[in-house]
Design a protein around this motif. Structure first.
Motif, mmCIF file in Angstrom:
data_model
loop_
_atom_site.group_PDB
_atom_site.id
_atom_site.type_symbol
_atom_site.label_atom_id
_atom_site.label_comp_id
_atom_site.label_asym_id
_atom_site.label_seq_id
_atom_site.Cartn_x
_atom_site.Cartn_y
_atom_site.Cartn_z
ATOM 1 N N ALA A 260 -16.615 38.754 35.051
ATOM 2 C CA ALA A 260 -15.184 38.444 35.017
ATOM 3 C C ALA A 260 -14.643 38.159 36.411
ATOM 4 N N GLU A 261 -14.999 38.980 37.382
ATOM 5 C CA GLU A 261 -14.510 38.778 38.750
ATOM 6 C C GLU A 261 -15.078 37.494 39.360
ATOM 7 N N ALA A 262 -16.347 37.190 39.069
ATOM 8 C CA ALA A 262 -16.964 35.983 39.615
ATOM 9 C C ALA A 262 -16.326 34.728 39.032
ATOM 10 N N LYS A 263 -16.011 34.754 37.743
ATOM 11 C CA LYS A 263 -15.361 33.597 37.128
ATOM 12 C C LYS A 263 -13.979 33.370 37.742
ATOM 13 N N ALA A 264 -13.248 34.443 37.987
ATOM 14 C CA ALA A 264 -11.933 34.317 38.619
ATOM 15 C C ALA A 264 -12.065 33.762 40.036
ATOM 16 N N ALA A 265 -13.077 34.209 40.785
ATOM 17 C CA ALA A 265 -13.294 33.714 42.148
ATOM 18 C C ALA A 265 -13.665 32.237 42.136
ATOM 19 N N LEU A 266 -14.491 31.831 41.180
ATOM 20 C CA LEU A 266 -14.870 30.423 41.047
ATOM 21 C C LEU A 266 -13.643 29.555 40.794
ATOM 22 N N HIS A 267 -12.801 29.992 39.905
ATOM 23 C CA HIS A 267 -11.611 29.200 39.566
ATOM 24 C C HIS A 267 -10.677 29.071 40.776
ATOM 25 N N ARG A 268 -10.530 30.170 41.514
ATOM 26 C CA ARG A 268 -9.674 30.106 42.710
ATOM 27 C C ARG A 268 -10.239 29.113 43.725
ATOM 28 N N LEU A 269 -11.537 29.179 43.951
ATOM 29 C CA LEU A 269 -12.157 28.337 44.973
ATOM 30 C C LEU A 269 -11.982 26.855 44.639
ATOM 31 N N PHE A 270 -12.284 26.472 43.407
ATOM 32 C CA PHE A 270 -12.321 25.065 43.077
ATOM 33 C C PHE A 270 -10.946 24.493 42.732
ATOM 34 N N THR A 271 -9.984 25.332 42.424
ATOM 35 C CA THR A 271 -8.637 24.804 42.196
ATOM 36 C C THR A 271 -7.857 24.712 43.502
#
Length: 245
Positions: A232-243
């Protein structure tokens, strides 16, 4: 008083000359999560954002020596595996790795469709699944692996059950290739209902998201997080990075 030593993640995979995927993308995720990286390179590729130009695999002996040297530098808390290339490299990795939390991103092809794992390598990868804590296929990768194990599974759930039956403890099916407003990943564990992880679908085509996600999960596991929290935390970090980029 000295600061505590950051956890260490061993990254095993290919080098992408564009920097968009592979170990260079992995190290971004590891460092952003407060971990240190050690690496074992399995292949050197020449790529652009539009396609694979060339790929040169390392010898299994070279890969094994790199892993041994990385482990000799001190404790490793988690391992993230990406591109492996062929069955001999899969075997070398399996032989060298001790019992550690292993995250496997089953890299079968580039985003543009260039093959990165041969048929025998896929068979060896499946045989390696009992060593794997978490495997993170996207929907096309899941379909290819499930088909390799027998007749068409028919549904995502049935395909995942094939992977679990081969010994993987957890399967995170990435939803980037699905349809819908949200990109929903599904975390399967045993016979319980999958945990759905939601994020708004990103509007542009991106490379290296799978590399980043698997590495970000490995980093959080290295910090001691349970699998569900790490995903869950990794998916949130991925979304922040690429958006934000």
């Amino acid at each position: 008083m000295s600061a505590p030593t950051p956890p260490t993640v061993l990254l095993i995979g290919g080098m992408d000359s564009s920097g968009g995927a592979g170990i260079l993308r992995d190290t971004t995720a590891i460092h952003q999560a407060g971990c240190r990286a050690r690496v074992a390179v399995t292949a050197v590729t020449a790529q652009t954002d539009h396609g694979l130009i060339a790929s040169q695999l390392m010898t299994p002996e070279t890969v094994a020596t790199q892993i041994g040297a990385a482990l000799a530098c001190g404790p490793v808390d988690a391992v993230k595996i990406g591109m492996l290339g062929n069955a001999r490299i899969v075997a070398a990795v399996a032989e060298e790795l001790p019992d550690l939390p292993i995250i496997l991103d089953p890299v079968l092809a580039t985003s543009s469709g260039g093959a990165l794992l041969d048929y025998a390598g896929l068979s060896a990868l499946i045989a390696f699944l009992p060593r794997v804590l978490l495997i993170t296929p996207n929907l096309p990768e899941l379909a290819v692996i499930a088909a390799h194990l027998g007749p068409e599974a028919g549904t995502t759930d049935a395909s995942v059950r094939k992977l679990l039956s081969q010994g993987a403890q957890h399967v995170l099916v990435k939803g980037g290739h699905a349809e819908g407003v949200d990109a929903t990943d599904l975390l399967f564990t045993g016979d319980v209902a999958p945990l759905a992880l939601h994020a708004p679908r990103m509007k542009k085509s991106l490379r290296g998201t799978g590399c980043y996600l698997a590495s970000a999960i490995a980093a959080r596991l290295a910090h001691g997080a349970p699998v569900e929290t790490a995903c869950a935390e990794a998916k949130a970090a991925l979304h922040r990075l690429f958006t934000e980029s």
